[in-house]
Design an enzyme around this catalytic site. Structure first.
Site, PDB file in Angstrom:
ATOM      1  N   CYS A 330       0.830  -1.202   0.000  1.00  0.00           N
ATOM      2  CA  CYS A 330       0.000   0.000   0.000  1.00  0.00           C
ATOM      3  C   CYS A 330       0.870   1.260   0.000  1.00  0.00           C
ATOM      4  CB  CYS A 330      -0.961  -0.035   1.184  1.00  0.00           C
ATOM      5  SG  CYS A 330      -2.360   1.084   1.002  1.00  0.00           S
ATOM      6  N   HIS A 430      -3.656  -5.522   1.232  1.00  0.00           N
ATOM      7  CA  HIS A 430      -3.369  -5.852   2.628  1.00  0.00           C
ATOM      8  C   HIS A 430      -3.871  -7.266   2.925  1.00  0.00           C
ATOM      9  CE1 HIS A 430      -2.055  -1.916   3.986  1.00  0.00           C
ATOM     10  NE2 HIS A 430      -3.105  -1.352   3.416  1.00  0.00           N
TER      11      HIS A 430
END
Length: 485
Positions: A330, A430
């Site tokens: 991310c 994630h």
């Protein structure tokens, strides 16, 4: 519908895990249980099935209750993005940013959202277990409170107070809480729990009696320390720093000020062949690292500047020369590119542009739209299945992303990027290492021994054993009786 609120004498006394354990206790008895936290502050968040975000603890509590997480389980989430200010998320959506003093004036209208969400959960539940925030005794914040006694009084929810004996001073903290609360607030407390006891419980019988005599609150249980609770996903920095295994393959993780979603590391900590090494400010990236993992960030540009201040960008180049691997998750993925552009001022001054670490030929532009979505897919290199969630602001593109995306998602979109030599990878997904197949794939690439660890099953096993632990040491029947409103 019944409800019971667990408040604490302070932060990190174990409220979140106690609520998770009690969710599992009562769900196993056939009840429809829902967790609820009016206000949370954390940069470790989870995506909900209704397309929003909540604190990681409430997602774990929902799992313990056997239900999907909902934005109504944590209607107000504060995500710190400076020393004095936070992004404010209401019922799963970002509504703005506020400094601490300014936020106090927001609370009256936020209470409306809190009570609305509590009402929605109440309609579908037999029992709502509510978690307070911080300390019940913060009387300086009592005016307009939505997190502790302000909510308990507004929703007429009885309270159980928890103190942590492991940190010391539990008698004073419990009795002191009664001393500083006003009479009406103190009357909401129906009993107390002492958490994380070590040693012979008989040695604290007198302490339990003393607290009960001084406060008038009945003792509901003395909960011994349960070491495996630390292996469950955490939402604050104390969980980030827990010890993992001492394997021979080192995965180095630079710790930046605004690190987020660090529960991505938890499955790696469970692998016997791996040592997850947190690199604190002032320390170099270890030369023996097989992988440097850049985790998520709430404020990517500031964390990237911090990486340069520590000299970790230079260490990364040396790591690459030694043949090491790099993974960015991310915000970490965004840092690995050539540039990060912020035309709208999402993270500060509008029009700011910063040079990235230059390990991937991609550029990120921060945008107003926040992507919050559970995803599934496969890695393009070997068709290994993956699942997880995306939670980010920004769009990333460039030659490495178009020529060598990391994965193809079930919706047909490609995610991430891989360098031409295959040693640098970035992805927005994630929860990557919670997938047993994905974790094994990475361990094999790094030369670590793979295991038969089933991570998701491990989490549920710990929740079950923790629920057993609570049933042995708490008066759960009395707790349920106290939940009557």
């Amino acid at each position: 519908m019944r409800a019971l609120m667990v408040q604490g004498t302070g932060s990190n006394v174990g409220k979140s895990l106690l609520v998770a354990g009690l969710c599992r206790v009562f769900a196993r008895r056939g009840m429809k249980v829902r967790p609820f936290k009016p206000q949370n502050m954390s940069n470790n968040a989870a995506v909900t099935v209704d397309g929003g975000e909540i604190g990681r603890a409430q997602a774990l509590q929902a799992r313990a209750a056997g239900v999907a997480p909902s934005v109504h389980m944590n209607p107000v989430l504060l995500k710190p993005q400076s020393e004095i200010g936070s992004q404010v998320v209401v019922q799963g959506r970002v509504v703005g940013s506020a400094k601490a003093r300014e936020y106090q004036s927001w609370k009256p209208r936020l209470m409306e959202a809190v009570l609305d969400s509590f009402s929605r959960l109440s309609e579908e539940a037999d029992l709502v277990l509510v978690e307070g925030a911080g300390s019940a005794s913060e009387v300086n914040l009592r005016a307009g409170d939505i997190a502790n006694m302000g909510f308990a009084r507004a929703a007429n929810v009885p309270v159980v107070l928890v103190g942590d004996i492991d940190r010391g001073g539990v008698i004073a903290s419990l009795v002191g809480t009664k001393a500083v609360l006003d009479e009406a607030d103190a009357a909401m407390i129906k009993g107390f729990i002492v958490n994380r006891f070590r040693g012979d419980p008989a040695l604290f019988d007198g302490g339990m009696r003393f607290v009960s005599e001084r406060t008038g609150w009945p003792a509901l249980g003395l909960v011994p320390h349960f070491s495996d609770a630390a292996r469950l996903p955490a939402e604050d920095g104390l969980g980030l720093r827990r010890e993992g295994r001492k394997g021979s393959i080192v995965i180095a993780v630079p710790v930046t000020p605004w690190i987020s979603n660090f529960d991505d590391l938890d499955p790696l900590r469970e692998e016997a062949g791996v040592k997850v090494m947190l690199v604190e400010p002032g320390q170099p990236l270890p030369a023996q690292a097989a992988l440097v993992l850049l985790p998520g960030s709430k404020t990517t540009i500031d964390d990237l500047l911090f990486i340069r201040q520590q000299g970790w960008d230079i260490d990364l180049k040396a790591h690459m020369r030694r043949g090491g691997h790099v993974l960015g998750l991310c915000g970490g993925y965004q840092m690995l590119g050539m540039r990060i552009e912020d035309p709208l001022g999402i993270e500060g001054e509008a029009g700011r542009s910063i040079e990235g670490l230059g390990l991937l030929h991609v550029t990120t532009t921060l945008t107003a739209r926040k992507r919050l979505e559970s995803v599934t897919g496969k890695t393009l290199a070997d068709d290994t299945p993956l699942s997880g969630y995306e939670m980010h602001i920004g769009e990333t593109s460039g030659p490495d992303a178009s020529a060598r995306p990391f994965s193809r998602l079930a919706n047909g979109q490609c995610d991430g990027a891989v360098s031409a030599d295959g040693r640098v990878t970035g992805t927005y997904v994630h929860g990557l290492f919670s997938n047993d197949g994905q974790r094994s794939r990475w361990l094999q690439m790094l030369g670590a021994e793979t295991s038969d660890l089933a991570y998701e099953a491990l989490v549920d096993d710990i929740l079950d054993r923790f629920a057993d632990h609570l049933e042995r040491h708490l008066d759960c029947e009395r707790l349920f009786a106290l939940s009557a409103r």
